[in-house]
Scaffold this motif. Structure first.
Motif, PDB file in Angstrom:
ATOM      1  N   VAL A 139     -13.262 -25.281  -4.725  1.00 46.44           N
ATOM      2  CA  VAL A 139     -14.566 -25.515  -3.371  1.00 46.44           C
ATOM      3  C   VAL A 139     -15.178 -26.637  -3.812  1.00 46.44           C
ATOM      4  N   THR A 187     -21.350 -23.514   5.344  1.00 45.64           N
ATOM      5  CA  THR A 187     -20.077 -23.276   4.938  1.00 45.64           C
ATOM      6  C   THR A 187     -19.039 -25.449   5.936  1.00 45.64           C
ATOM      7  N   GLY A 188     -20.838 -25.653   6.389  1.00 45.32           N
ATOM      8  CA  GLY A 188     -20.348 -27.402   6.761  1.00 45.32           C
ATOM      9  C   GLY A 188     -20.080 -28.181   5.522  1.00 45.32           C
ATOM     10  N   ASN A 189     -21.063 -28.268   4.819  1.00 43.15           N
ATOM     11  CA  ASN A 189     -20.948 -28.556   3.284  1.00 43.15           C
ATOM     12  C   ASN A 189     -20.447 -28.396   2.211  1.00 43.15           C
ATOM     13  N   ILE A 190     -19.389 -27.190   2.050  1.00 39.08           N
ATOM     14  CA  ILE A 190     -18.665 -27.049   0.857  1.00 39.08           C
ATOM     15  C   ILE A 190     -17.791 -27.412   1.327  1.00 39.08           C
ATOM     16  N   PHE A 191     -16.862 -28.225   0.160  1.00 41.11           N
ATOM     17  CA  PHE A 191     -15.366 -28.479   0.617  1.00 41.11           C
ATOM     18  C   PHE A 191     -14.216 -28.573   0.004  1.00 41.11           C
ATOM     19  N   ASP A 235     -14.068 -29.515   5.277  1.00 41.70           N
ATOM     20  CA  ASP A 235     -15.355 -28.357   4.868  1.00 41.70           C
ATOM     21  C   ASP A 235     -15.030 -27.338   5.256  1.00 41.70           C
ATOM     22  N   ASP A 289     -23.187 -33.706   0.304  1.00 38.37           N
ATOM     23  CA  ASP A 289     -23.856 -33.475   1.481  1.00 38.37           C
ATOM     24  C   ASP A 289     -25.351 -33.051   0.879  1.00 38.37           C
ATOM     25  N   CYS A 347     -12.599 -35.204  -0.414  1.00 31.80           N
ATOM     26  CA  CYS A 347     -11.170 -33.935  -0.310  1.00 31.80           C
ATOM     27  C   CYS A 347     -10.864 -33.220   0.775  1.00 31.80           C
ATOM     28  N   THR A 398     -15.036 -26.264   9.563  1.00 30.41           N
ATOM     29  CA  THR A 398     -13.481 -27.553  10.211  1.00 30.41           C
ATOM     30  C   THR A 398     -12.437 -26.527   9.827  1.00 30.41           C
TER      31      THR A 398
END
Length: 247
Positions: free
Chosen positions: A150, A139-143, A95, A154, A91, A98
Motif C-alpha cells: 500500500v 481508504t480512498g487515499n490508500i492505494f 485505492d 493525495d 498503483c 474501490t
C-alpha cells in the motif's frame, strides 16, 4: 523533480481515471519507457487564493517526499501559467475504498491487514519526521500496487507542522468527517495524533467492511466519534487484531 518545462509531449494519454472541481487525473504512458503513470492536472484560474496556494504547496511538498509507502512523485510542471501538472507513480490495483466495493463484502485476510498497517505506520513515521500532516487519511487515499503493497497518496489537504503548538490553520476542520479525530472535532486542533486516528478508522473499515463511525446526520456522527461508539468487529479475526483495531 518539479520544474516549469512542459513535458506533456513525453506522455501519451490513455484514459481519464478521476475528476474534481478544478481538475482531473489521467492514466498516461511515457512514450520512451512505455511505463504507465498517473497525471494529475489542476486549473488554478478559478481557485481562491487559499486553494491556489494549497495546490502549489502540494506540488512542492510531494516533490520532496520519498518513501516506499507513499505514492511517488515523478515530475511536475505548470503549463500556460495556470495549469499544474503532476506525474505520480501508478498503483495498478487502485485505492482500497474501490477495492472494498469490488470485493462486495469479502473480508481481507488478517495477515494482509497487518502488512498494510505496518506499511502505513512506516509512512506516517516518515511524514512526522518530515513535519508533514496529511489530514485526509482514508481508504480512498490508500492505494495498492501490483506487488500488494500500500502507498499513501493525495496530499491536497496536507500541511507542514513544525511543532505541536497551536496554530490558526490547525484549528480548521479539514478532512473527511468519518475519519476525523475527537480532538479535531472538539476544536483542539490537528496534530500527528489525528493522522494516526484516521489510519485507525481506515483499518477498522477494512476489517469490518463498514465505517468505524456512521450516523444519519453530522451531529450524530460527531457524537459517536467523541464517545468512541462503534459496532463490534465481525468474527473471523483474532482477539489480538480486534484489540489493535479497536479505537
Amino acid at each position: 523533480m518539479a520544474g516549469n518545462v512542459d513535458l506533456s509531449s513525453e506522455y501519451e494519454m490513455r484514459e481519464q481515471i478521476g475528476k474534481g472541481a478544478f481538475g482531473a487525473a489521467f492514466l498516461v504512458l511515457h512514450k520512451e519507457t512505455r511505463k504507465q503513470y498517473v497525471l494529475k492536472r489542476v486549473r488554478l484560474a478559478k481557485q481562491t487564493n487559499w486553494q491556489r496556494n494549497s495546490t502549489l504547496q502540494e506540488r512542492d511538498m510531494v516533490s520532496k517526499l520519498q518513501h516506499p509507502y507513499i505514492v511517488p512523485h515523478v515530475t511536475s510542471w505548470i503549463t500556460q501559467g495556470h495549469t499544474v501538472n503532476v506525474v505520480y507513480g501508478y498503483c495498478e490495483k487502485g485505492d482500497l475504498a474501490t477495492l472494498m466495493a469490488k470485493n462486495n463484502g469479502t473480508p481481507f485476510p488478517e495477515a494482509t491487514l497487518k502488512l498494510w498497517l505496518c506499511q502505513m505506520l512506516l509512512a506516517l513515521e516518515y511524514l512526522q519526521v518530515q513535519k508533514v500532516l496529511h489530514r485526509d487519511i482514508k481508504t480512498g487515499n490508500i492505494f495498492l500496487t501490483a506487488a500488494g503493497d500500500v502507498q499513501l497518496g493525495d496530499f491536497g489537504l496536507a500541511t507542514y507542522r513544525e511543532t505541536e503548538g497551536d496554530r490558526p490553520e490547525d484549528m480548521n476542520l479539514v478532512g473527511t468527517p468519518h475519519y476525523m479525530s475527537p480532538e479535531l472535532l472538539s476544536q483542539k486542533g490537528c496534530s500527528f495524533k489525528s493522522d494516526t486516528w484516521s489510519l485507525g478508522c481506515a483499518l477498522y473499515e477494512l476489517t469490518a467492511q463498514r465505517p468505524a463511525f456512521n450516523a444519519f446526520n453530522i451531529h450524530g456522527l460527531v457524537t459517536k466519534i467523541r464517545r468512541h461508539r462503534m459496532a463490534p468487529l465481525p468474527p473471523g479475526y483474532s482477539a489480538e487484531w480486534g484489540g489493535l483495531v479497536a479505537l
